[in-house]
Design an enzyme around this catalytic site. Structure first.
Site, PDB file in Angstrom:
ATOM      1  N   GLU A  27       0.883  -1.174   0.000  1.00 35.17           N
ATOM      2  CA  GLU A  27       0.000   0.000   0.000  1.00 35.17           C
ATOM      3  C   GLU A  27       0.917   1.219   0.000  1.00 35.17           C
ATOM      4  O   GLU A  27       1.415   1.623   1.053  1.00 35.17           O
ATOM      5  CB  GLU A  27      -0.898   0.011   1.242  1.00 35.17           C
ATOM      6  CG  GLU A  27      -1.876  -1.151   1.350  1.00 35.17           C
ATOM      7  CD  GLU A  27      -3.092  -1.005   0.447  1.00 35.17           C
ATOM      8  OE1 GLU A  27      -3.106  -0.114  -0.437  1.00 35.17           O
ATOM      9  OE2 GLU A  27      -4.035  -1.792   0.618  1.00 35.17           O
ATOM     10  N   CYS A  57      -2.281   9.223   2.042  1.00 33.03           N
ATOM     11  CA  CYS A  57      -2.037   8.577   0.739  1.00 33.03           C
ATOM     12  C   CYS A  57      -3.143   8.930  -0.246  1.00 33.03           C
ATOM     13  O   CYS A  57      -2.925   8.976  -1.454  1.00 33.03           O
ATOM     14  CB  CYS A  57      -1.929   7.069   0.907  1.00 33.03           C
ATOM     15  SG  CYS A  57      -3.364   6.311   1.681  1.00 33.03           S
TER      16      CYS A  57
END
Ligand code: NAD
Length: 523
Positions: free
Chosen positions: A241, A275
């Site tokens: 991720e 993110c």
């Protein structure tokens, strides 16, 4: 006698608002990691064999413990990550609690065996079942920016489906790591099932070298490459991720009042250190002036300060080098022709890591602001001719994490969502899909691979076993030895019978095909 003392390495917890050291926490020695792995393996084999109700009960107890401790947990997140307390509650505590609720139910349900219906006549006399089994011990390596939500949501999913975990929390947020360990202990999980490792890259590498069954990594592209290489050397699968460069597309029929509030929040929440934050904003020319005016007006009203002050909207960046990076990114963009319409400066009088929420227009692909992950409070806007150009520009990046489309026409929003290259696209909202436990989270390209959350996240944490039971155990299979011309002809007939298309062709070959099933093998 000479007294000897064992040196214990420590990590400092630093308040990003002041730069002051808050405390120090013991580092895990890399030498102990193999032993911790062995203990986790032993704990896992017992855990995986418990009744699902017992596993479920433990996760529900963890949820209860998180709720009991939530004040202290939120304070620790604010102290170490600098985010406003409201964000610690919504984005860290809520996600941890909700994930526990979701996986307590769906984690165990999703492990139910599945009967397989065979479509081919050659496999009709077989009964197939798919079993989902825990992978074993999962290694989790986490980022600092959601120091509870990210490690806890992955730990909870892992143990819900019967795995053990060694989790290396970020060296930037060691207190949060200690608190996770405490929660696990208070929830009554078996010893060694969930172990928190404290330290930096060297402990992350030691964890991979201890050969877990899979690595779940959350962090930067740069570290992601190192993780992928280390995993590849040992043939350990991984979920990565990594960073994002998320696009926000504002179409001419968007509700500008709502879309501008979304842009401001999506760019500046957690001081842009998300993110999924808005890193490239494409707005249609027809509404650009009005949209930008509203964004500027709202941004100017944001209050910068320490996360512990309830009035604060925007906390500090995590470390001084990040402030320096913002200064450079803005400077380079301005040199390339972009215009600062709001903010743009460091604010050292507030503390070492503060940077104003900043809006730049005239940003384009040639600038680093549109290429690398910014991970800071900068809204970078490019005005585009129409929706098609917005889609083209949005897709022109090596990242592919998430995106959002803002429009008054939902069906247009959905159709644009299908054209965007991203793991998640939200129509008239942003970022919040991360907090939807059912929604798979993850990307491709520089944003990594694999998924966490939802059923897709569960699928990453289990191994799939197919068990086949033959219903005619007294018969040798026609395709076994010995071969010969007769078998060849029968095999030909079988292909025509099975795939021949017309009823006549199938009927013509049925007898020979059937004969093959019960042939004499000649032994
Ligand atoms: P980072 O890459 O610096 O560190 C992440 C983790 O990796 C930390 O625990 C760190 O100690 C560890 N680490 C560092 N070097 C290592 C090595 N050589 N081997 C093994 N482990 C090592 O990232 P960060 O600053 O903590 O987090 C910010 C980044 O994370 C941003 O790029 C952000 O976009 C990304 N992120 C992604 C997601 C997502 O879900 N896609 C979520 C949060 C953050």
């Amino acid at each position: 006698m000479v007294a000897t003392s064992v040196r214990v390495d420590t990590i400092s917890s630093i308040d990003p608002a002041t730069g002051r050291v808050l405390g120090s926490f013991e580092k895990t020695s890399p030498l102990t990691v193999p032993e911790l792995m062995a203990k986790a393996r032993a704990a896992q084999s017992h855990w995986a064999n418990l009744a699902t109700n017992e596993r479920r009960g433990r996760i529900r107890e963890l949820q209860r413990q998180i709720l009991i401790a939530c004040e202290g947990l939120a304070d620790a997140v604010v102290r170490e990550s600098g985010k406003p307390r409201t964000e610690a509650i919504f984005a860290d505590i809520f996600v941890a609690l909700d994930t526990a609720g979701y996986f307590a139910k769906n984690g165990t349900d999703s492990m139910r065996p599945e009967r397989v219906a065979h479509h081919n006549i050659a496999a009709k006399a077989k009964s197939g079942t798919i079993y989902y089994e825990p992978l074993g011990v999962l290694g989790i390596i986490s980022s600092w920016n959601y120091p509870l939500a990210i490690p806890l949501s992955q730990i909870i999913a892992a143990v819900a489906v019967g795995n053990a975990v060694l989790c290396k929390t970020s060296d930037v947020t060691p207190e949060c790591g200690v608190l996770i360990e405490k929660l696990v202990r208070h929830a009554g999980f078996p010893n060694d099932l969930i172990t928190v490792l404290q330290g930096g890259g060297e402990i992350g590498q030691a964890l991979i070298e201890a050969h877990p069954d899979k690595i779940f990594f959350t962090g930067s592209v740069e570290t992601g490459r190192k993780i992928a290489e280390a995993c590849a050397r040992q043939l350990i699968p991984s979920v990565l991720e990594l960073g994002g460069k998320d696009a926000m597309l504002v179409l001419r029929d968007a509700n500008l009042e709502v879309a501008s509030s979304a842009a401001v929040w999506g760019s500046f929440t957690n001081c842009g250190q998300v993110c999924l934050s808005v890193e490239r904003l494409f707005v249609e020319q027809a509404v650009a002036d009005e949209f930008i005016r509203r964004c500027v007006e709202k941004t100017q009203k944001l209050r910068i300060g320490p996360g512990s002050d309830p009035a604060t909207d925007l906390g500090p960046l995590i470390r001084p080098q990040h402030v320096q990076r913002m200064v450079e990114l803005v400077g380079e963009a301005v040199q390339g022709g972009a215009r600062v319409v709001c903010g743009g400066r460091a604010r050292p009088e507030l503390g070492p890591n503060f940077f104003e929420p900043t809006i730049l227009t005239g940003v384009n692909k040639s600038m680093r602001l549109f290429q690398d992950e910014t991970f800071g409070p900068i809204m970078a806007i490019e005005i585009v001719k129409d929706a098609d150009e917005a889609v083209r520009q949005a897709n022109d990046t090596e990242f592919s994490l998430s995106a959002s489309v803002w429009t008054g026409d939902t069906s247009q929003g959905k159709s644009i969502a299908r054209r965007l290259r991203a793991g998640t696209v939200m129509v008239n909202d942003l970022i919040s899909a991360f907090a939807i436990a059912e929604a798979p989270h993850g990307g491709s390209g520089l944003s990594g691979w694999g998924r966490t959350h939802g059923k897709a996240g569960i699928a990453e944490m289990v191994s799939v076993k197919y068990v086949d039971v033959d219903c005619l155990p007294g018969l040798s299979k026609p395709w076994w030895f010995r071969y010969g011309a007769e078998l060849q002809n029968a095999a030909d007939a079988f292909l025509k019978f099975e795939f021949g298309g017309s009823v006549a062709s199938r009927a013509r070959n049925a007898r020979a095909a059937l004969k093959m099933m019960f042939r004499n093998h000649g032994f």
